[in-house]
Write an enzyme that holds these catalytic residues in place. Structure first.
Site, short mmCIF file in Angstrom:
data_model
loop_
_atom_site.label_atom_id
_atom_site.label_comp_id
_atom_site.label_asym_id
_atom_site.label_seq_id
_atom_site.Cartn_x
_atom_site.Cartn_y
_atom_site.Cartn_z
N HIS A 51 -7.37 -0.51 16.71
CA HIS A 51 -6.24 -1.44 16.67
C HIS A 51 -6.21 -2.32 17.93
O HIS A 51 -5.73 -3.45 17.89
CB HIS A 51 -4.92 -0.68 16.54
CG HIS A 51 -4.69 -0.10 15.17
ND1 HIS A 51 -4.30 -0.86 14.09
CD2 HIS A 51 -4.82 1.16 14.70
CE1 HIS A 51 -4.17 -0.09 13.02
NE2 HIS A 51 -4.48 1.15 13.36
N ASP A 94 1.39 8.57 5.91
CA ASP A 94 2.29 7.49 5.47
C ASP A 94 1.59 6.13 5.45
O ASP A 94 2.22 5.10 5.35
CB ASP A 94 3.55 7.45 6.34
CG ASP A 94 3.24 7.14 7.80
OD1 ASP A 94 2.04 7.09 8.17
OD2 ASP A 94 4.20 6.94 8.57
N HIS A 95 0.27 6.13 5.56
CA HIS A 95 -0.46 4.87 5.45
C HIS A 95 -1.96 5.15 5.28
O HIS A 95 -2.42 6.25 5.55
CB HIS A 95 -0.25 3.98 6.69
CG HIS A 95 -0.84 4.53 7.97
ND1 HIS A 95 -0.22 5.52 8.71
CD2 HIS A 95 -1.98 4.26 8.63
CE1 HIS A 95 -0.95 5.81 9.78
NE2 HIS A 95 -2.04 5.06 9.75
N TYR A 146 -5.40 13.38 6.68
CA TYR A 146 -5.91 13.23 8.04
C TYR A 146 -4.68 13.20 8.96
O TYR A 146 -3.67 12.58 8.61
CB TYR A 146 -6.73 11.93 8.17
CG TYR A 146 -7.38 11.80 9.53
CD1 TYR A 146 -8.54 12.51 9.84
CD2 TYR A 146 -6.80 11.00 10.52
CE1 TYR A 146 -9.12 12.42 11.10
CE2 TYR A 146 -7.38 10.91 11.78
CZ TYR A 146 -8.53 11.62 12.07
OH TYR A 146 -9.09 11.54 13.31
N HIS A 206 -1.73 10.50 9.25
CA HIS A 206 -2.06 9.43 8.30
C HIS A 206 -1.53 9.71 6.90
O HIS A 206 -2.15 9.33 5.91
CB HIS A 206 -3.57 9.16 8.28
CG HIS A 206 -4.04 8.41 9.49
ND1 HIS A 206 -4.09 8.97 10.74
CD2 HIS A 206 -4.43 7.12 9.64
CE1 HIS A 206 -4.51 8.07 11.62
NE2 HIS A 206 -4.72 6.94 10.98
N ASP A 209 -3.31 -0.97 9.11
CA ASP A 209 -2.69 0.13 8.38
C ASP A 209 -1.97 -0.42 7.16
O ASP A 209 -1.18 -1.36 7.26
CB ASP A 209 -1.69 0.86 9.28
CG ASP A 209 -2.36 1.54 10.46
OD1 ASP A 209 -3.57 1.81 10.38
OD2 ASP A 209 -1.66 1.79 11.47
N HIS A 260 -5.46 3.81 6.78
CA HIS A 260 -6.00 3.03 7.89
C HIS A 260 -7.40 2.53 7.51
O HIS A 260 -8.23 3.30 7.06
CB HIS A 260 -6.05 3.95 9.13
CG HIS A 260 -6.89 3.44 10.26
ND1 HIS A 260 -6.35 2.95 11.44
CD2 HIS A 260 -8.23 3.36 10.42
CE1 HIS A 260 -7.34 2.60 12.26
NE2 HIS A 260 -8.49 2.83 11.67
#
Ligand code: ZN
Length: 246
Positions: free
Chosen positions: A188, A229-230, A224, A227, A195, A232
């Site tokens: 990022h 809630d999204h 993971y 992760h 994301d 990547h």
């Protein structure tokens, strides 16, 4: 895309005025685009910056696990990506980038060279700074890296049924990244990751799966750590795909 609409509109107005006929309307593929115009048909063996511009736009049309080099050399991998792009949009899939392919690309891009369904403003939140400053690369490099991701996401979006992909975080400065608990090596900070949130149209795991054939070498999703809630997606040179619950 806006300039082409202006051409069409002015031709229409002239036609109404009776000074010219509707035949004056230029074919879309012949019109210059605000962002970038290809001036020749491209096929295997071609090289140049116009090939690179094409590669950026078809980089999300690779096979699973493939990563298209943005090297300005129109080889078999580029031809195959162009073929998939063409098939994906209902064009004759011959792997040669000519007027029909360029016309579709013009229709898909905004004046700033980003694809129509994504804008820099979705990627530059940067903890409220709304810019690409303070990362591990210059703002210009981060922005260019983000543009590359956008085109991969445009392909993913189309392949997943043209449903919106909602960006919850993308570029982060070094301080922003640490404040949100990002990894100290997070992509990022380079503008090389985005994301995709749960309010996206496709499910979290279908986005993870689609990322494999959109050229993403870093894919993290359900199961993971941090992760759930999204999904990547990121660009790097070595592969790291993990989503134990997908
Ligand atoms: Zn991320």
């Amino acid at each position: 895309m806006r300039k082409r609409l202006a051409y069409l509109l002015s031709a229409f107005v002239l036609a109404i005025a009776g000074t010219v006929t509707i035949a004056v309307v230029a074919s879309p593929e012949a019109a210059a685009d605000e962002c970038f115009t290809w001036n020749r048909t491209l096929s295997q063996g071609a090289s140049g910056s116009d090939v690179t511009q094409l590669q950026i736009r078809v980089a999300g049309w690779v096979s699973s696990g493939e990563n298209l080099a943005l090297d300005g050399q129109y080889g078999p991998a580029t031809a195959n990506a162009v073929k998939r792009f063409q098939a994906g949009y209902g064009l004759a899939a011959d792997g040669v980038a000519g007027p029909a392919t360029f016309s579709k690309l013009y229709a898909l891009q905004d004046a700033d060279c980003t694809p129509v369904h994504f804008a820099y403003s979705e990627f530059d939140d940067n903890c409220g700074a709304n810019n690409f400053n303070g990362g591990k690369v210059s703002a210009a490099t981060a922005k260019e890296n983000i543009r590359r991701i956008m085109w991969q996401l445009e392909a993913m979006r189309h392949k997943l049924g043209d449903r919106p992909l909602v960006i919850t975080s993308a570029f982060r400065s070094v301080s922003c990244n640490s404040s949100v608990g990002g990894s100290s090596t997070s992509l990022h900070m380079y503008g090389q990751a985005a994301d995709l949130g749960l309010s996206s149209g496709p499910s979290q795991c279908s986005m993870w799966n689609a990322g494999k054939s959109a050229g993403f070498e870093e894919l993290l999703s359900q199961g993971y750590p941090d992760h759930n809630d999204h999904t990547h997606v990121g660009n790097k040179s070595s592969r790291f795909w993990s989503a134990p619950n997908c």
